[in-house]
Design a protein around this motif. Structure first.
Motif, PDB file in Angstrom:
ATOM      1  N   ALA A 177      36.795 -19.478  28.880  1.00  0.00           N
ATOM      2  CA  ALA A 177      37.357 -19.108  27.574  1.00  0.00           C
ATOM      3  C   ALA A 177      38.475 -18.099  27.783  1.00  0.00           C
ATOM      4  O   ALA A 177      38.531 -17.420  28.820  1.00  0.00           O
ATOM      5  CB  ALA A 177      36.278 -18.524  26.657  1.00  0.00           C
ATOM      6  N   THR A 178      39.371 -18.015  26.807  1.00  0.00           N
ATOM      7  CA  THR A 178      40.406 -16.997  26.877  1.00  0.00           C
ATOM      8  C   THR A 178      39.808 -15.634  26.548  1.00  0.00           C
ATOM      9  O   THR A 178      38.698 -15.532  26.017  1.00  0.00           O
ATOM     10  CB  THR A 178      41.535 -17.312  25.886  1.00  0.00           C
ATOM     11  N   LYS A 179      40.559 -14.602  26.861  1.00  0.00           N
ATOM     12  CA  LYS A 179      40.067 -13.256  26.586  1.00  0.00           C
ATOM     13  C   LYS A 179      39.931 -13.022  25.084  1.00  0.00           C
ATOM     14  O   LYS A 179      39.015 -12.316  24.634  1.00  0.00           O
ATOM     15  CB  LYS A 179      41.020 -12.224  27.198  1.00  0.00           C
ATOM     16  N   TYR A 180      40.796 -13.644  24.291  1.00  0.00           N
ATOM     17  CA  TYR A 180      40.694 -13.510  22.834  1.00  0.00           C
ATOM     18  C   TYR A 180      39.443 -14.194  22.305  1.00  0.00           C
ATOM     19  O   TYR A 180      38.758 -13.676  21.418  1.00  0.00           O
ATOM     20  CB  TYR A 180      41.938 -14.096  22.162  1.00  0.00           C
ATOM     21  N   GLN A 181      39.135 -15.365  22.830  1.00  0.00           N
ATOM     22  CA  GLN A 181      37.931 -16.080  22.401  1.00  0.00           C
ATOM     23  C   GLN A 181      36.675 -15.307  22.778  1.00  0.00           C
ATOM     24  O   GLN A 181      35.724 -15.218  21.986  1.00  0.00           O
ATOM     25  CB  GLN A 181      37.910 -17.473  23.028  1.00  0.00           C
ATOM     26  N   GLN A 182      36.666 -14.762  23.984  1.00  0.00           N
ATOM     27  CA  GLN A 182      35.503 -14.004  24.424  1.00  0.00           C
ATOM     28  C   GLN A 182      35.309 -12.755  23.583  1.00  0.00           C
ATOM     29  O   GLN A 182      34.193 -12.448  23.149  1.00  0.00           O
ATOM     30  CB  GLN A 182      35.655 -13.627  25.896  1.00  0.00           C
ATOM     31  N   ALA A 183      36.390 -12.038  23.317  1.00  0.00           N
ATOM     32  CA  ALA A 183      36.287 -10.834  22.499  1.00  0.00           C
ATOM     33  C   ALA A 183      35.887 -11.169  21.067  1.00  0.00           C
ATOM     34  O   ALA A 183      35.076 -10.459  20.454  1.00  0.00           O
ATOM     35  CB  ALA A 183      37.619 -10.088  22.518  1.00  0.00           C
ATOM     36  N   ALA A 184      36.437 -12.254  20.505  1.00  0.00           N
ATOM     37  CA  ALA A 184      36.088 -12.652  19.137  1.00  0.00           C
ATOM     38  C   ALA A 184      34.610 -13.003  19.035  1.00  0.00           C
ATOM     39  O   ALA A 184      33.953 -12.685  18.037  1.00  0.00           O
ATOM     40  CB  ALA A 184      36.955 -13.829  18.700  1.00  0.00           C
ATOM     41  N   GLN A 185      34.069 -13.662  20.060  1.00  0.00           N
ATOM     42  CA  GLN A 185      32.652 -14.016  20.043  1.00  0.00           C
ATOM     43  C   GLN A 185      31.780 -12.767  20.106  1.00  0.00           C
ATOM     44  O   GLN A 185      30.752 -12.680  19.431  1.00  0.00           O
ATOM     45  CB  GLN A 185      32.333 -14.940  21.223  1.00  0.00           C
ATOM     46  N   MET A 186      32.180 -11.777  20.886  1.00  0.00           N
ATOM     47  CA  MET A 186      31.426 -10.525  20.958  1.00  0.00           C
ATOM     48  C   MET A 186      31.428  -9.815  19.609  1.00  0.00           C
ATOM     49  O   MET A 186      30.395  -9.284  19.162  1.00  0.00           O
ATOM     50  CB  MET A 186      32.035  -9.632  22.044  1.00  0.00           C
ATOM     51  N   ILE A 187      32.579  -9.802  18.934  1.00  0.00           N
ATOM     52  CA  ILE A 187      32.660  -9.152  17.620  1.00  0.00           C
ATOM     53  C   ILE A 187      31.834  -9.918  16.595  1.00  0.00           C
ATOM     54  O   ILE A 187      31.133  -9.317  15.771  1.00  0.00           O
ATOM     55  CB  ILE A 187      34.130  -9.056  17.178  1.00  0.00           C
ATOM     56  N   LYS A 188      31.915 -11.245  16.644  1.00  0.00           N
ATOM     57  CA  LYS A 188      31.167 -12.064  15.685  1.00  0.00           C
ATOM     58  C   LYS A 188      29.663 -11.851  15.835  1.00  0.00           C
ATOM     59  O   LYS A 188      28.931 -11.753  14.847  1.00  0.00           O
ATOM     60  CB  LYS A 188      31.522 -13.534  15.886  1.00  0.00           C
ATOM     61  N   THR A 189      29.180 -11.774  17.074  1.00  0.00           N
ATOM     62  CA  THR A 189      27.764 -11.526  17.316  1.00  0.00           C
ATOM     63  C   THR A 189      27.344 -10.157  16.786  1.00  0.00           C
ATOM     64  O   THR A 189      26.260  -9.996  16.225  1.00  0.00           O
ATOM     65  CB  THR A 189      27.460 -11.620  18.821  1.00  0.00           C
ATOM     66  N   THR A 190      28.216  -9.172  16.940  1.00  0.00           N
ATOM     67  CA  THR A 190      27.913  -7.825  16.453  1.00  0.00           C
ATOM     68  C   THR A 190      27.847  -7.789  14.936  1.00  0.00           C
ATOM     69  O   THR A 190      26.956  -7.147  14.351  1.00  0.00           O
ATOM     70  CB  THR A 190      28.982  -6.839  16.965  1.00  0.00           C
ATOM     71  N   LEU A 191      28.765  -8.463  14.260  1.00  0.00           N
ATOM     72  CA  LEU A 191      28.798  -8.436  12.800  1.00  0.00           C
ATOM     73  C   LEU A 191      27.564  -9.075  12.180  1.00  0.00           C
ATOM     74  O   LEU A 191      27.202  -8.769  11.041  1.00  0.00           O
ATOM     75  CB  LEU A 191      30.065  -9.130  12.301  1.00  0.00           C
ATOM     76  N   LYS A 192      26.903  -9.977  12.903  1.00  0.00           N
ATOM     77  CA  LYS A 192      25.695 -10.620  12.369  1.00  0.00           C
ATOM     78  C   LYS A 192      24.573  -9.613  12.149  1.00  0.00           C
ATOM     79  O   LYS A 192      23.696  -9.836  11.305  1.00  0.00           O
ATOM     80  CB  LYS A 192      25.239 -11.729  13.316  1.00  0.00           C
ATOM     81  N   SER A 193      24.569  -8.526  12.920  1.00  0.00           N
ATOM     82  CA  SER A 193      23.522  -7.511  12.800  1.00  0.00           C
ATOM     83  C   SER A 193      23.910  -6.381  11.859  1.00  0.00           C
ATOM     84  O   SER A 193      23.136  -5.440  11.687  1.00  0.00           O
ATOM     85  CB  SER A 193      23.186  -6.947  14.182  1.00  0.00           C
ATOM     86  N   ILE A 194      25.105  -6.441  11.288  1.00  0.00           N
ATOM     87  CA  ILE A 194      25.582  -5.408  10.379  1.00  0.00           C
ATOM     88  C   ILE A 194      25.594  -5.961   8.964  1.00  0.00           C
ATOM     89  O   ILE A 194      25.952  -7.121   8.740  1.00  0.00           O
ATOM     90  CB  ILE A 194      26.993  -4.934  10.794  1.00  0.00           C
ATOM     91  N   ALA A 195      25.188  -5.157   8.013  1.00  0.00           N
ATOM     92  CA  ALA A 195      25.140  -5.587   6.617  1.00  0.00           C
ATOM     93  C   ALA A 195      26.511  -6.064   6.148  1.00  0.00           C
ATOM     94  O   ALA A 195      27.547  -5.513   6.533  1.00  0.00           O
ATOM     95  CB  ALA A 195      24.640  -4.449   5.734  1.00  0.00           C
ATOM     96  N   SER A 196      26.504  -7.087   5.307  1.00  0.00           N
ATOM     97  CA  SER A 196      27.763  -7.689   4.854  1.00  0.00           C
ATOM     98  C   SER A 196      28.580  -6.754   3.974  1.00  0.00           C
ATOM     99  O   SER A 196      29.799  -6.931   3.839  1.00  0.00           O
ATOM    100  CB  SER A 196      27.471  -8.986   4.093  1.00  0.00           C
ATOM    101  N   ASP A 197      27.936  -5.750   3.358  1.00  0.00           N
ATOM    102  CA  ASP A 197      28.659  -4.799   2.519  1.00  0.00           C
ATOM    103  C   ASP A 197      29.076  -3.540   3.275  1.00  0.00           C
ATOM    104  O   ASP A 197      29.618  -2.608   2.679  1.00  0.00           O
ATOM    105  CB  ASP A 197      27.815  -4.411   1.310  1.00  0.00           C
TER     106      ASP A 197
END
Length: 456
Positions: A177-197
């Motif tokens: 994967a590109t570095k952008y894809q890898q970083a985006a996946q890490m951020i996306k995984t983190t946001l799943k554990s954070i409240a949407s508000d």
């Protein structure tokens, strides 16, 4: 852990962090090995390899073999996403109630770690802008790191104090994967554990505000970005409605960097801000120009700076009613200070890299597979996190808050070794009491203490 005897001991406090690892997929014996590996990193100052940790610490305090800990490292690497989510969930509980309304900060960056030889998986020649060897290309690994900054308290001016905690360190593999894809996946995984508000700001340098990162920021309603961008970034004014037939213009007139008015001075800097369009994102953004003598830097904020919570006393006196973003010449630069105050927090990850490479032997890993390399750095991040979290959660350790991480590690190392010695001594006393008279036990204890005092 029952052998530690005292429920209030430091070892019991440390083990409480690793108590329930079933959600991460680790069995109880494997979780205990996970605990011992992190404990070894806190005790041993010069970590060179798992073998070194075993010879200096693990082989003396456990009955396991060296292969047991190599196997534990592989299992930790296989369960790394679950362990990172578990650690994030725990860290979010550390935010006090007085800071619940403040945003969280995600800090994204990568670092190059030179390695000798070509037997490490994923090693390649990479460009290192910070190299001081005269060679720009080095044989190295590239690690993408995502950190979390949470408000842990308020100072005397009622402003929040943010604390940096590492979340994930992953090896960049260009073939997957590109570095952008890898970083985006890490951020996306983190946001799943954070409240949407919960408002979250992503802080990064000029390498990352592109491609998948920008798409993620646009699709996540609670995620905004404050980033450094290239000075030659194309900027355009907002298109004006002409009332004529045909497709309307996508961009307005081009805005050159020198057109952004500089009408605010702050610590020797002249600052200007304008709301405009770029080719980085389809939506309007806020571009901030910072001029210091002959040096110029450009920053981008996807959220209106005047809507940001003030996190420094210098940014409190911002009057939102006096703000305009119509043209570069009439822009109001005062709210730019708020955005820049957030971006300054990004420096915490640079400090983290320095401490890891200087004091924690970040690059001394000797394992070769990707899973074990990432597991090794996860253990380092966990030990690093414990150094920061313990003074915040344990009142008896509050005096360590004013100490540097090196002083904390040295103090904890001594306390852990003393606790392990007392636990081992208590087990031997209990064993001897069952088979020998009390007088003999007392004499044996006296001889042990005299031997220890002579060494000290």
């Amino acid at each position: 852990m029952n052998s530690f005897y005292q429920k209030s001991s430091l070892l019991t406090t440390l083990h409480a962090y690793f108590f329930d690892l079933k959600a991460a997929g680790l069995s109880k014996p494997m979780g205990l090995n996970y605990f011992w590996l992190c404990l070894a990193l806190l005790v041993i100052g010069d970590r060179h390899s798992i073998r070194h940790l075993f010879e200096q610490f693990l082989g003396r305090v456990t009955k396991h073999s060296l292969n047991t800990f190599y196997r534990a490292l592989a299992v930790i690497g296989d369960h790394l996403p679950q362990l990172e989510v578990r650690n994030l969930t725990y860290l979010l509980t550390l935010i006090p109630t007085t800071c619940q309304d403040l945003p969280l900060l995600l800090v994204l960056d990568d670092t190059v770690q030179p390695k000798f030889g070509h037997k490490f998986t994923g090693v390649k020649y990479l460009f290192d802008h910070a190299a001081h060897t005269g060679k720009r290309l080095v044989n190295a690994h590239d690690f993408v790191t995502l950190g979390l900054m949470i408000p842990t308290q308020r100072d005397q001016d009622d402003q929040p104090v943010y604390t940096f905690l590492p979340l994930a360190t992953h090896l960049y593999q260009a073939e997957q994967a590109t570095k952008y894809q890898q970083a985006a996946q890490m951020i996306k995984t983190t946001l799943k554990s954070i409240a949407s508000d919960q408002q979250v700001f992503l802080l990064c340098d000029s390498w990352y505000p592109k491609a998948e990162i920008n798409q993620l920021v646009m699709t996540q309603p609670n995620l905004a970005m404050i980033a450094n961008v290239r000075k030659d970034t194309a900027m355009f004014g907002l298109p004006k409605r002409t009332g004529k037939r045909g497709r309307p213009r996508k961009y307005g007139d081009q805005i050159h960097l020198g057109n952004i008015a500089l009408n605010l001075c702050s610590a020797g800097d002249q600052i200007g801000i304008v709301r405009c369009l770029t080719r980085l994102m389809p939506q309007p953004v806020y571009m901030i120009r910072v001029q210091r003598k002959t040096t110029c830097r450009l920053f981008m904020a996807t959220s209106a700076p005047e809507e940001l919570a003030a996190i420094t006393t210098e940014t409190l006196a911002v009057d939102p009613t006096q703000l305009t973003y119509r043209t570069p010449e009439t822009s109001a630069p005062a709210p730019a200070l708020r955005a820049l105050a957030y971006y300054q927090k990004r420096w915490a990850i640079e400090t983290y890299f320095y401490e890891m490479k200087t004091f924690w032997h970040f690059g001394d890993y000797a394992v070769r597979s990707v899973a074990k390399i990432e597991a090794d750095h996860h253990l380092l991040n966990t030990a690093y996190t414990l150094m920061i979290v313990l003074p915040l959660t344990q009142p008896s350790l509050a005096f360590l808050v004013t100490k540097s991480l090196r002083e904390r590690k040295l103090w904890l190392s001594r306390q852990i070794q003393a606790a392990l010695f007392l636990a081992s001594l208590a087990r031997q006393v209990q064993r001897r009491l069952k088979t020998t008279p009390a007088k003999v036990v007392i004499q044996w204890l006296a001889s042990c203490w005299s031997g220890v005092s002579e060494k000290l």
